[in-house]
Design an enzyme around this catalytic site. Structure first.
Site, PDB file in Angstrom:
ATOM      1  N   GLY A  45      29.923  11.369  82.646  1.00  0.00           N
ATOM      2  CA  GLY A  45      28.568  10.845  82.531  1.00  0.00           C
ATOM      3  C   GLY A  45      27.500  11.516  83.364  1.00  0.00           C
ATOM      4  N   PRO A  91      34.179  14.797  83.293  1.00  0.00           N
ATOM      5  CA  PRO A  91      32.899  15.374  82.873  1.00  0.00           C
ATOM      6  C   PRO A  91      33.028  16.128  81.556  1.00  0.00           C
ATOM      7  CG  PRO A  91      33.899  16.717  84.587  1.00  0.00           C
ATOM      8  CD  PRO A  91      34.784  15.504  84.426  1.00  0.00           C
ATOM      9  N   ARG A 116      20.995  15.504  67.687  1.00  0.00           N
ATOM     10  CA  ARG A 116      20.663  14.661  68.841  1.00  0.00           C
ATOM     11  C   ARG A 116      19.221  14.187  68.862  1.00  0.00           C
ATOM     12  NH1 ARG A 116      21.115  15.748  73.573  1.00  0.00           N
ATOM     13  NH2 ARG A 116      22.026  13.813  74.326  1.00  0.00           N
ATOM     14  N   CYS A 139      17.358  18.085  53.552  1.00  0.00           N
ATOM     15  CA  CYS A 139      16.478  17.245  52.739  1.00  0.00           C
ATOM     16  C   CYS A 139      16.353  15.894  53.392  1.00  0.00           C
ATOM     17  CB  CYS A 139      17.059  17.100  51.351  1.00  0.00           C
ATOM     18  SG  CYS A 139      16.578  18.455  50.336  1.00  0.00           S
TER      19      CYS A 139
END
Ligand code: LLP
Length: 432
Positions: A249, A292, A331, A362
């Site tokens: 994190g 990690p 993202r 599209c």
């Protein structure tokens, strides 16, 4: 100058990564193209390994969370750098097996591991199962029994910590699909049950409080809560759990507004908390794992695109279309994630033009970044989006039947393909 240390500008005014000219890389390998700098990845791995030695007598191991980016070459690199692996699916296990990864250093996560995945993981001698729920505990115990095996397990615990991050990637709080809650006694009951089962061996407790976190404080709080829980288990059940996994994190830099915490600071404070609370609880200091993902590969990667059409809508905005989009980087569409965009063909020029980078799917929401500033851009220029090493390739799709890009690894001016570009043949290979 850039958010990522591996980037520079050469005498042609082009952006470079790991000593390679990005415009040349685009020419050689085509676009869209993921590019990773090997030295950055290795250095990130080393800094985790080093900080374990420095602050915790080496009594622990960082695992690379391969959901951030899983491929055989990364498994090999991580292994060479003395890290273990966190996997979340049969596919990630298969990748590790194919890469020759030492499977005893692999932890298997996931909130709904299927019976087939559990069987495959047991056959592959995966080191640890991070059990998410009671159904899974029973299923694992049963399958291990059928196979004449004993599985080392951990429990995923929700420590109830709010990690100040995007809601979608916050997982330590009680309303989460992951793990056993502490507050309700669910976690304690699961431990009591597990110690009575013959084909599982409870070795570890695990927590993961979220992703892209910049504060150390929630990590420290979670670590303390976990060690206190280990103390309670020892006192009330006489069971010593000797390992603690504190998850991943750690935040990285996407733009200049991000301020990541140095790993060393994290390790120093968390190690101290674990040692102190272990002493208070009268239990042995546990072996520690961390996981990690983003911080190992994120800043090491960039994505290169070729600019196509440009659409200026007076008084509104200028769309610049590129030859990729949400299929290689979802993202922004998913989390409105911020990125730094650079005109790699004119990286020496001032970022004087405000653009919205649009993908080729599209879908109106297929944007890579809105209202971002780059050096004036025209068709044929190469755009680079920075810090795309994590959760880009691994979240890529074939929407609109667009093939996934290749991944190229660069190292001191040399480049090599580590994942081939998908072909149209690949796109139809499962069609009957
Ligand atoms: N361990 C566990 C149990 C996890 O669930 C995760 C991430 C990690 C480790 C690695 O976390 P990291 O160090 O990479 O933050 N797709 C989202 C991120 C989802 C993270 C899921 N779990 C994104 O693109 O931001």
């Amino acid at each position: 100058m850039f958010v990522n240390d591996c980037l520079n500008i050469n005498s042609s005014g082009h952006l470079t990564i790991g000593g390679c000219d990005t415009v040349e890389l685009a020419k050689k390998y085509g676009t869209p193209l993921y590019v990773l700098d090997e030295n950055v990845i290795r250095e990130n791995c080393r800094s985790y390994v080093r900080s374990f030695k420095k602050f915790y007598n080496g009594n622990g191991m960082p695992l690379y969370a391969s959901k951030a980016l899983s491929c055989k070459e990364l498994c090999r690199i991580v292994n060479e750098e003395h890290m273990g692996l966190d996997v979340v699916s049969g596919g990630e296990i298969y990748t590790a097996v194919q890469a020759g990864f030492p499977m005893e250093k692999v932890h298997f996560h996931g909130n709904n591991k299927t019976a087939d995945e559990i069987r495959f993981a047991l056959e592959s001698n995966v080191g640890k199962f991070v059990v998410d729920n009671l159904y899974e505990l029973e299923l694992l115990n049963k399958i291990a029994d059928e196979m004449g095996k004993t599985a080392n397990i951990s429990f995923r615990i929700k420590p109830g910590v709010d990690a100040h991050t995007h809601n979608f990637i916050r997982t330590g709080q009680i309303d989460s699909k992951f793990g056993f809650a502490l507050e309700t006694g669910e976690a304690y009951d699961a431990v009591k049950k597990a110690v009575t089962y013959d084909n599982v061996c409870l070795k570890e407790l695990h927590c993961h409080i979220g992703s892209q976190i910049f504060d150390i404080e929630p990590f420290v709080t979670a670590a303390k809560i976990m060690v206190e829980f280990m103390g309670k288990i020892y006192k009330e059940l006489g069971v010593v759990i000797s390992e603690l996994n504190l998850g991943g994190g750690f935040g990285i830099m996407y733009t200049k507004n991000d301020e990541p915490v140095p790993y060393e600071d994290y390790m120093e404070k968390v190690s101290a908390a674990v040692k102190d609370v272990s002493a208070e609880q009268g239990i042995p200091v546990p072996y520690i794992f961390i996981e990690p993902g983003r911080s190992v590969v994120g800043e090491a990667g960039i994505t290169l695109y070729t600019v196509g059409g440009k659409k200026k809508i007076p008084g509104i905005r200028t769309y610049v279309s590129v030859d990729g989009g949400m299929t290689d980087n979802i993202r922004y569409a998913l989390y409105q994630s911020e990125y730094t965009v650079v005109n790699a063909s004119h990286a020496d020029k001032e970022s004087a033009e405000e653009i919205t980078v649009a993908g080729k799917c599209c879908e109106s929401g297929d944007l890579i970044q809105e209202h971002t500033k780059v050096a004036p851009v025209e068709a044929g220029d190469i755009l680079a989006v920075l810090s795309t090493g994590a959760y880009n390739y691994s979240m890529a799709s074939n929407y609109n039947r667009i093939p996934r890009p290749a991944i190229v690894m660069v190292n001191n001016g040399e480049s090599r393909i580590i994942v081939r570009r998908e072909s149209y043949e690949d796109i139809v290979k499962n069609d009957l």
